[in-house]
Every structure is written in structure tokens, then in C-alpha cells.
Design a protein around this motif. Structure first.
Motif, PDB file in Angstrom:
ATOM      1  N   VAL A 107      10.050   1.238   1.623  1.00  0.00           N
ATOM      2  CA  VAL A 107      11.032   2.212   2.077  1.00  0.00           C
ATOM      3  C   VAL A 107      12.360   2.005   1.352  1.00  0.00           C
ATOM      4  O   VAL A 107      13.031   2.964   0.953  1.00  0.00           O
ATOM      5  N   ARG A 108      12.739   0.750   1.175  1.00  0.00           N
ATOM      6  CA  ARG A 108      13.902   0.398   0.348  1.00  0.00           C
ATOM      7  C   ARG A 108      13.677  -1.021  -0.166  1.00  0.00           C
ATOM      8  O   ARG A 108      12.742  -1.701   0.220  1.00  0.00           O
ATOM      9  N   GLU A 109      14.545  -1.481  -1.019  1.00  0.00           N
ATOM     10  CA  GLU A 109      14.311  -2.741  -1.720  1.00  0.00           C
ATOM     11  C   GLU A 109      14.212  -3.937  -0.783  1.00  0.00           C
ATOM     12  O   GLU A 109      13.419  -4.845  -1.019  1.00  0.00           O
ATOM     13  N   ASP A 110      14.985  -3.969   0.295  1.00  0.00           N
ATOM     14  CA  ASP A 110      14.970  -5.109   1.201  1.00  0.00           C
ATOM     15  C   ASP A 110      14.170  -4.850   2.470  1.00  0.00           C
ATOM     16  O   ASP A 110      14.261  -5.587   3.445  1.00  0.00           O
ATOM     17  N   SER A 111      13.348  -3.797   2.477  1.00  0.00           N
ATOM     18  CA  SER A 111      12.615  -3.423   3.682  1.00  0.00           C
ATOM     19  C   SER A 111      11.231  -4.070   3.712  1.00  0.00           C
ATOM     20  O   SER A 111      10.534  -4.128   2.691  1.00  0.00           O
ATOM     21  N   PRO A 112      10.793  -4.565   4.889  1.00  0.00           N
ATOM     22  CA  PRO A 112       9.432  -5.096   5.018  1.00  0.00           C
ATOM     23  C   PRO A 112       8.385  -3.999   5.181  1.00  0.00           C
ATOM     24  O   PRO A 112       7.187  -4.283   5.237  1.00  0.00           O
ATOM     25  N   LEU A 113       8.831  -2.751   5.253  1.00  0.00           N
ATOM     26  CA  LEU A 113       7.931  -1.628   5.506  1.00  0.00           C
ATOM     27  C   LEU A 113       7.639  -0.868   4.222  1.00  0.00           C
ATOM     28  O   LEU A 113       8.535  -0.537   3.461  1.00  0.00           O
ATOM     29  N   SER A 114       6.334  -0.607   3.974  1.00  0.00           N
ATOM     30  CA  SER A 114       5.901   0.175   2.818  1.00  0.00           C
ATOM     31  C   SER A 114       4.956   1.271   3.290  1.00  0.00           C
ATOM     32  O   SER A 114       4.182   1.083   4.238  1.00  0.00           O
ATOM     33  N   LEU A 115       5.000   2.392   2.613  1.00  0.00           N
ATOM     34  CA  LEU A 115       4.112   3.514   2.898  1.00  0.00           C
ATOM     35  C   LEU A 115       3.255   3.779   1.667  1.00  0.00           C
ATOM     36  O   LEU A 115       3.718   3.619   0.532  1.00  0.00           O
ATOM     37  N   GLY A 116       2.006   4.177   1.907  1.00  0.00           N
ATOM     38  CA  GLY A 116       1.137   4.413   0.763  1.00  0.00           C
ATOM     39  C   GLY A 116      -0.132   5.144   1.129  1.00  0.00           C
ATOM     40  O   GLY A 116      -0.247   5.750   2.203  1.00  0.00           O
ATOM     41  N   VAL A 117      -1.103   5.066   0.231  1.00  0.00           N
ATOM     42  CA  VAL A 117      -2.397   5.702   0.415  1.00  0.00           C
ATOM     43  C   VAL A 117      -3.456   4.799  -0.203  1.00  0.00           C
ATOM     44  O   VAL A 117      -3.196   4.114  -1.202  1.00  0.00           O
ATOM     45  N   GLY A 118      -4.628   4.772   0.408  1.00  0.00           N
ATOM     46  CA  GLY A 118      -5.706   3.935  -0.108  1.00  0.00           C
ATOM     47  C   GLY A 118      -7.039   4.641  -0.027  1.00  0.00           C
ATOM     48  O   GLY A 118      -7.280   5.449   0.873  1.00  0.00           O
ATOM     49  N   GLY A 119      -7.919   4.337  -0.980  1.00  0.00           N
ATOM     50  CA  GLY A 119      -9.251   4.909  -0.998  1.00  0.00           C
ATOM     51  C   GLY A 119     -10.300   3.822  -1.098  1.00  0.00           C
ATOM     52  O   GLY A 119     -10.205   2.942  -1.950  1.00  0.00           O
ATOM     53  N   ASP A 120     -11.310   3.855  -0.202  1.00  0.00           N
ATOM     54  CA  ASP A 120     -12.370   2.849  -0.205  1.00  0.00           C
ATOM     55  C   ASP A 120     -13.516   3.310   0.693  1.00  0.00           C
ATOM     56  O   ASP A 120     -13.542   4.444   1.169  1.00  0.00           O
ATOM     57  N   HIS A 121     -14.477   2.389   0.927  1.00  0.00           N
ATOM     58  CA  HIS A 121     -15.646   2.677   1.759  1.00  0.00           C
ATOM     59  C   HIS A 121     -15.574   1.990   3.124  1.00  0.00           C
ATOM     60  O   HIS A 121     -16.604   1.804   3.777  1.00  0.00           O
ATOM     61  N   ARG A 122     -14.396   1.606   3.576  1.00  0.00           N
ATOM     62  CA  ARG A 122     -14.297   0.856   4.833  1.00  0.00           C
ATOM     63  C   ARG A 122     -14.802   1.644   6.027  1.00  0.00           C
ATOM     64  O   ARG A 122     -15.287   1.070   7.004  1.00  0.00           O
ATOM     65  N   PHE A 123     -14.685   2.969   5.984  1.00  0.00           N
ATOM     66  CA  PHE A 123     -15.095   3.792   7.123  1.00  0.00           C
ATOM     67  C   PHE A 123     -16.332   4.639   6.798  1.00  0.00           C
ATOM     68  O   PHE A 123     -16.586   5.638   7.466  1.00  0.00           O
ATOM     69  N   GLY A 124     -17.090   4.227   5.788  1.00  0.00           N
ATOM     70  CA  GLY A 124     -18.294   4.960   5.409  1.00  0.00           C
ATOM     71  C   GLY A 124     -18.204   5.434   3.980  1.00  0.00           C
ATOM     72  O   GLY A 124     -17.947   4.647   3.068  1.00  0.00           O
ATOM     73  N   SER A 125     -18.409   6.722   3.754  1.00  0.00           N
ATOM     74  CA  SER A 125     -18.287   7.283   2.413  1.00  0.00           C
ATOM     75  C   SER A 125     -16.862   7.106   1.905  1.00  0.00           C
ATOM     76  O   SER A 125     -15.920   6.993   2.687  1.00  0.00           O
ATOM     77  N   PHE A 126     -16.710   7.091   0.580  1.00  0.00           N
ATOM     78  CA  PHE A 126     -15.383   6.900  -0.005  1.00  0.00           C
ATOM     79  C   PHE A 126     -14.436   7.979   0.491  1.00  0.00           C
ATOM     80  O   PHE A 126     -14.726   9.168   0.422  1.00  0.00           O
ATOM     81  N   ARG A 127     -13.263   7.542   1.003  1.00  0.00           N
ATOM     82  CA  ARG A 127     -12.268   8.492   1.481  1.00  0.00           C
ATOM     83  C   ARG A 127     -10.871   7.927   1.295  1.00  0.00           C
ATOM     84  O   ARG A 127     -10.677   6.713   1.235  1.00  0.00           O
TER      85      ARG A 127
END
Length: 283
Positions: free
Chosen positions: A145-165
Motif C-alpha cells: 500500500v505504501r513503502e512502510d506498510s505491512p499490507l500488500s494487495l495483489g492477485v494470484g493464480g494456482d490450483h489450490r481450489f481445484g482448476s487453475f484460477r
């Protein structure tokens, strides 16, 4: 080796991300870790609606190498999981092999996690008969969120919940005298004690293995996914010839397996919750 019939749609972007992250600046100080792993589950009870079915047994053997630096990690990992399903006519032999390489890197506000490899049943490698599902991977990209923030936002793709999503991800980490916390929604929660002697982890695990039936005529895939919780304790530091020993105990919850059956078609079944134990040697 027979080439895969066609590339998976997400594979080429994943390779580009992985190669790009390898060019990020490296810190001088670094360390490497070699490990051996064994994990054993209690036998899973088969769903009640399947008559006269034997329990499903599962274990895992693994080895790997992990290189850590101030900017991230890079490693190579191999594991073998026998998943013995003794009912119906599964279009696979239950011997699941996985070889992957990749890691995570952070640069300024950005963090990239990427892994690519091959996953398949033993008869594919024995007879060198591969199809496109053997190529596998996962990727996630975050921005703080900013340089000194412990919080990050993003997106991920994998098979953790079944088919790739692709799923949105929220990552938060914090360290104080009580230890180190990492929350990566919706896939992981982890706590490490000071000195990393104790670790508690709740994580969504899931992957895909390319499969062949006994006659090597039916090409399909097996998806195995679960919520896994594990508490581990480290004995020793792993310096010199003597390894650190990490003992673990935990449970698998909401375990599901999806695969092709030659008689009934695609099955997507939930196995009973079960306990597990692990031992890891780390140098």
C-alpha cells in the motif's frame, strides 16, 4: 521425450514473470538450505455413499534446495506422493511425482511469487508419454500500500481450489517480541516464534497432476486439495554435518480429490478429515 501437445494458456506469462524476477538485484549476504522431508497421513475414510471401498492411504517424501537472500528466495523441490485409491477403475496409478523450481522476490513496493515445473504419475515418466497437463505452476504479484506498510494487495493464480484460477490476495505481515505473523488471504496464516523454533501454519494446499491409465490410452488429470494445519518444532540449528530436525503434527480438513474413473467418469469426492505427522531434516 514426447513433447506436450499444447501449452497451457497461463504457462507462458508465468515463465516470463519467473525469468524477469531472476534479473532483480541481489544482496551480497545469502544462505542455502538442503532438506529431506517425510509426511504421513492417517488413512482417509472413503465417503459413505461408496459401498465396500477400502481406506485411502497417503504419504509424502520430498527433498529440495532453497537459497535465501535479502531480496527473496529461490529453490528446487521434488516430492513423491503415493495416493492409493482402491475402488472403481481410476485412470491413474496413484504414484504422484512433482518437480518444481521458483521462489519469491521483492523489489521496492512489489513482491512476486512464481513456481513452474512438471507434475505427473510415474507411468508417464517411465514410458516418456506426456501430455499438456504435465506442465504446471503458480504465480502471485503483490504491491505494498505504501513503502512502510505491512499490507500488500495483489492477485494470484494456482490450483489450490481445484482448476487453475485467479483470485485477489491480501497479504499482511508483522514482527515483534512475540514472533512473526504472516496472513495471506485467502490461502495462508502463519506464526513463527522468536528464533523460528516453533511454527504454526494454516494453509490451503492444492495441485494438479497429469495422469495416464494403465493402458496409457486415457489422458486426464488428478486434482488434490485440502486445508492443512500443522504445528512444528525445530531441534538444533542445522550447522555443519548435523541437520536441524523439524517435527510436525497437524491435520488435513476438507480434503477433496477429483479424477477420471474409467467406469463412472469424473469423480469429485470429499475424504474424511484426518491427522498427519511429519519430520524434516535441514542442513
Amino acid at each position: 521425450m514426447q513433447a506436450a501437445a499444447r501449452a497451457t494458456p497461463w504457462f507462458f506469462p508465468l515463465v516470463v514473470v519467473l525469468l524477469a524476477t531472476l534479473t532483480l538485484p541481489r544482496a551480497v549476504q545469502a544462505s542455502s538450505d538442503v532438506y529431506l522431508l517425510y509426511r504421513q497421513w492417517q488413512s482417509y475414510n472413503w465417503p459413505e455413499e461408496v459401498a465396500s471401498a477400502a481406506e485411502v492411504s497417503r504419504s509424502q517424501r520430498g527433498l529440495g534446495w532453497l537459497h535465501q537472500s535479502a531480496t527473496g528466495t529461490f529453490g528446487v523441490a521434488y516430492d513423491y506422493q503415493p495416493l492409493r485409491i482402491r475402488t472403481g477403475e481410476p485412470a491413474h496409478n496413484g504414484h504422484l511425482h512433482r518437480l518444481t523450481f521458483g521462489g519469491d522476490w521483492h523489489y521496492r513496493l512489489y513482491r512476486v511469487e512464481a513456481r513452474v515445473g512438471v507434475t505427473g504419475t510415474s507411468n508417464m515418466f517411465k514410458h516418456q508419454s506426456f501430455h499438456s497437463e504435465v506442465v504446471n505452476g503458480r504465480v502471485a504479484i503483490f504491491r505494498a500500500v505504501r513503502e512502510d506498510s505491512p499490507l500488500s494487495l495483489g492477485v494470484g493464480g494456482d490450483h489450490r481450489f481445484g482448476s487453475f484460477r485467479w483470485l485477489p490476495r491480501v497479504r499482511w505481515q508483522h514482527a515483534d517480541e512475540g514472533g512473526h505473523w504472516l496472513i495471506d488471504l485467502p490461502v495462508m496464516l502463519r506464526w513463527q516464534s522468536p528464533g523460528e523454533r516453533w511454527e504454526f501454519r494454516l494453509e490451503r494446499k492444492g495441485d494438479r497432476w497429469a495422469t495416464l491409465d494403465k493402458a496409457r490410452e486415457v489422458e486426464s488429470a488428478l486434482y488434490l486439495r485440502e486445508w492443512r494445519t500443522e504445528l512444528t518444532y525445530r531441534i538444533g540449528s542445522g550447522e555443519g554435518l548435523w541437520p536441524a530436525v523439524i517435527l510436525g503434527i497437524g491435520a488435513s480438513v476438507d480434503t477433496r480429490v477429483r479424477y477420471q474413473d474409467l467406469e463412472t467418469g469424473t469423480l469429485d469426492l470429499r475424504l474424511d478429515d484426518t491427522l498427519l505427522g511429519s519430520i524434516r531434516l535441514s542442513w
